[in-house]
Design an enzyme around this catalytic site. Structure first.
Site, PDB file in Angstrom:
ATOM      1  N   LYS A 282      11.060  -2.409   9.446  1.00  0.00           N
ATOM      2  CA  LYS A 282      10.577  -1.221   8.747  1.00  0.00           C
ATOM      3  C   LYS A 282      10.402  -0.084   9.742  1.00  0.00           C
ATOM      4  O   LYS A 282       9.784  -0.249  10.791  1.00  0.00           O
ATOM      5  CB  LYS A 282       9.254  -1.525   8.044  1.00  0.00           C
ATOM      6  CG  LYS A 282       8.861  -0.502   6.994  1.00  0.00           C
ATOM      7  CD  LYS A 282       7.703  -0.991   6.135  1.00  0.00           C
ATOM      8  CE  LYS A 282       7.387  -0.002   5.019  1.00  0.00           C
ATOM      9  NZ  LYS A 282       6.302  -0.464   4.142  1.00  0.00           N
ATOM     10  N   GLU A 365      -2.055  -7.834  -8.712  1.00  0.00           N
ATOM     11  CA  GLU A 365      -3.266  -7.280  -9.327  1.00  0.00           C
ATOM     12  C   GLU A 365      -3.863  -8.209 -10.384  1.00  0.00           C
ATOM     13  O   GLU A 365      -5.087  -8.302 -10.509  1.00  0.00           O
ATOM     14  CB  GLU A 365      -2.951  -5.915  -9.947  1.00  0.00           C
ATOM     15  CG  GLU A 365      -2.595  -4.825  -8.950  1.00  0.00           C
ATOM     16  CD  GLU A 365      -1.136  -4.809  -8.552  1.00  0.00           C
ATOM     17  OE1 GLU A 365      -0.747  -3.949  -7.746  1.00  0.00           O
ATOM     18  OE2 GLU A 365      -0.364  -5.677  -9.052  1.00  0.00           O
ATOM     19  N   ARG A 393      -1.524  -2.929 -14.584  1.00  0.00           N
ATOM     20  CA  ARG A 393      -0.767  -4.182 -14.504  1.00  0.00           C
ATOM     21  C   ARG A 393      -1.673  -5.386 -14.806  1.00  0.00           C
ATOM     22  O   ARG A 393      -1.182  -6.470 -15.101  1.00  0.00           O
ATOM     23  CB  ARG A 393      -0.143  -4.324 -13.112  1.00  0.00           C
ATOM     24  CG  ARG A 393       0.963  -3.317 -12.830  1.00  0.00           C
ATOM     25  CD  ARG A 393       1.257  -3.195 -11.343  1.00  0.00           C
ATOM     26  NE  ARG A 393       1.756  -4.415 -10.762  1.00  0.00           N
ATOM     27  CZ  ARG A 393       3.046  -4.727 -10.639  1.00  0.00           C
ATOM     28  NH1 ARG A 393       3.973  -3.904 -11.103  1.00  0.00           N
ATOM     29  NH2 ARG A 393       3.418  -5.846 -10.065  1.00  0.00           N
TER      30      ARG A 393
END
Length: 612
Positions: A282, A365, A393
């Site tokens: 990344k 979540e 969610r």
């Protein structure tokens, strides 16, 4: 030397380049990304890491015939550059400009709109099954990060896909990061695979050995393929993905274009589900992003030479973070849960100070909320800060596991209201609507940073039921609002006789701005408590002024205005009434001020309507 990138106007142009040229193109794309995102802001680190993979995808496959779906979608910048949108990057995430996420209305190469994690495999499998039902022939590819594998929906989809044998290509872009560092058993499994390249080398060794057997014919080729798979399982440890029914390939160097192209060509010819494990870095190619990928996951405009961004004032996220540390220091029963976002929600210091009371569940979540319910049932006070659009969610878990049992779980709702440049998938304009109808749920909405601090202390130490505190991105504050509040009691911020404006959170400041632009005597009522509503204060003011306006950064349906309108009708209060809220449609990307103006929620428009 000519700039190769300027010659790429569609993916078809890639198919005429050799490996050296493709490698050079990747370098030019990184330079373009750094130059562009430093001006506009955006998701930089993830896109720097996926350059070679995206170039390889568009070299091997043909979009839009072949379908590529990017999970979450913030890593689709390179895809956009290669599909004819390079010149639009100066408008990235700007009002009326290029979206920071895949958007099918923007290009037919954007197959599926995404903005939240762990959804791409389900969508890809649906498209693949439609292809098979239609008797068509094209490839369907899902590209997702290792952070997505912390979400349960991925396993539901992969279990279905592996079992069904539907031809499908899943590509794991494994950079050991989501937004923050990845956690959990799957992360450890991937780490063990990355540390042992024996698996992929052994696969090639088996293939090369069997290729030397002097047999021919289609039937024999199929027999050899089955022998190869059996032999592999005898000598090579299986992975989680093999066991789910996929042909596993990897780990592959995600910055070696040639290696990725070879894998993709192999996968393209398989008539079964294939899982390609690509290992990337990344922030690749930009030192500040490599050393601090969290900072450069989503970044405002920055100095390209130093990587430094402009300093901003204190935010609600930061005040939440400092306050919860103080409260946890005093109350040993306070625990904190994050969904892979300790940095984004302000829990960094809590994580350092209270390691045993900090739980990062990954991008999960639903699990996080029910985990909080379990902790609350056992006598702890769980605090689970989530962005508004991510809490949705876990709607069922909030209702079923927390509210119906009336458990003391504290929900700090960050990024409530308009979030700006991230656009329609991230706007936090639904939480009042989807929380208000839940039994036992209380909703608070601070209009200042100090008020958030007082509310958080109340929610943690002086309350014993489900409670949410919604606050905006940034640090917008009203003036003249007392930080002290009483549950269920409105605050008269300004007294008046002609007009009543009722607002909550950041919209209290907007109400003050609008009132100042009128020549009317305006009464401004702030609602520190959105639910339960202070009915007496609302009715008294409405009967006095006979003109009531509500302002909220929520959708109109099911919001504050809807509740007040129903109350006034039920009590037969005679007055003129108007709701200022967001309409029943997706809200695009742009700055908060631009979007408020677009939807008639700016001070000037509100004042004009009041005057009318």
């Amino acid at each position: 030397m000519d700039n190769l990138l300027n010659q790429i106007n569609s993916p078809e142009d890639l198919k005429h380049l050799n490996i050296d040229e493709l490698t050079r193109l990747c370098r030019e794309i990184r330079e373009f990304l750094i130059d562009s995102v430093s001006e506009t802001g955006g998701h930089l680190a993830s896109n720097l890491g996926i350059v070679e993979l995206t170039v390889a995808l568009h070299t091997v496959f043909c979009v839009p015939k072949d379908k590529i779906i990017f999970d979450v979608g913030h890593q689709s910048y390179v895809h956009k550059i290669l599909t004819g949108r390079r010149d639009d990057f100066k408008t990235l995430r700007q009002f009326g400009g290029l979206s920071g996420f895949p958007k099918s209305s923007e290009s037919d190469c954007d197959i599926f709109n995404t903005g939240h994690s762990s959804t791409s495999v389900s969508a890809a499998l649906g498209i693949a099954r439609a292809r098979d039902l239609d008797g068509d022939n094209y490839s369907v590819i899902s590209v997702f990060g290792d952070g997505a594998l912390t979400g349960g929906m991925m396993y539901e989809a992969m279990n279905d896909a592996g079992h069904s044998k539907t031809p499908l290509i899943l590509i794991l872009n494994d950079n050991a990061m989501s937004i923050s560092k990845n956690v959990g058993a799957v992360s450890k499994h991937l780490r063990s695979l990355r540390m042992s390249p024996f698996y992929f080398r052994s696969k090639h060794a088996v293939e090369n050995l069997l290729k030397k057997i002097p047999l021919g014919g289609k039937a024999t080729a199929n027999i050899l393929k089955q022998i190869k798979r059996i032999f592999r399982r005898l000598v090579i440890p299986t992975t989680l993905f093999d066991d789910m029914g996929f042909i596993y390939m990897g780990p592959v160097d995600g910055h070696d274009v040639s290696a990725i192209i070879n894998c993709l060509e192999y996968a393209k010819d398989e008539n079964r589900p294939v899982f390609i494990h690509v290992h990337t870095k990344k922030g690749k190619g930009y030192a500040p992003a490599e050393s601090n990928p969290q900072k450069f996951h989503g970044v405002p405009p920055f100095d390209k030479a130093t990587g430094e961004t402009k300093k901003s004032g204190e935010t609600y996220s930061a005040r939440f973070g400092s306050t919860i540390v103080k409260l946890a220091n005093e109350n040993k029963r306070v625990v904190a849960i994050t969904g892979a976002m300790p940095n984004g929600t302000g829990l960094d210091e809590f994580q350092k100070r209270f390691k045993n009371r900090f739980f990062d569940v990954g991008i999960a979540e639903q699990h996080g909320v029910t985990l909080a319910a379990g902790l609350a049932k056992a006598g702890y006070t769980p605090v689970i800060p989530l962005y508004s659009s991510f809490l949705q969610r876990a709607y069922d878990q909030t209702l079923h596991d927390v509210c119906l049992q009336n458990l003391h779980v504290v929900f700090p709702i960050d990024r409530a209201g308009i979030v700006g440049a991230d656009g329609e998938t991230h706007q936090g304009i639904y939480d009042i609507s989807y929380l208000s109808h839940m039994p036992n749920m209380t909703i608070l909405s601070p209009a200042t940073l100090d008020q958030l601090e007082v509310m958080l202390d109340f929610a943690v130490n002086k309350f014993d039921a489900p409670i949410a505190l919604r606050y905006p991105r940034g640090g917008t504050e009203a003036v003249g609002v007392s930080p002290e509040f009483k549950l269920g009691q409105a605050q008269i911020v300004q007294k008046g006789t002609d007009i009543t404006i009722i607002a909550a959170g950041r919209m209290v400041k907007r109400a003050q701005e609008a009132a100042a632009l009128t020549n009317k005597s305006v009464e401004i009522i702030a609602l520190p408590t959105v639910k339960p509503l202070d009915e007496a204060a609302v009715i008294a003011s409405a009967m006095k002024t006979e003109n009531v306006f509500t302002i909220e950064d929520n959708v109109k349906i099911g919001g504050i205005g809807s509740a007040i309108g129903a109350l006034l009708k039920e009590k037969q209060v005679k007055c003129k009434f108007k709701i200022f809220a967001f309409p029943d449609e997706p809200v695009t990307h742009g700055s908060t001020d631009e979007l408020d103006k677009l939807y008639g929620l700016d001070a000037k428009t509100i004042a004009s309507k009041i005057t009318e």
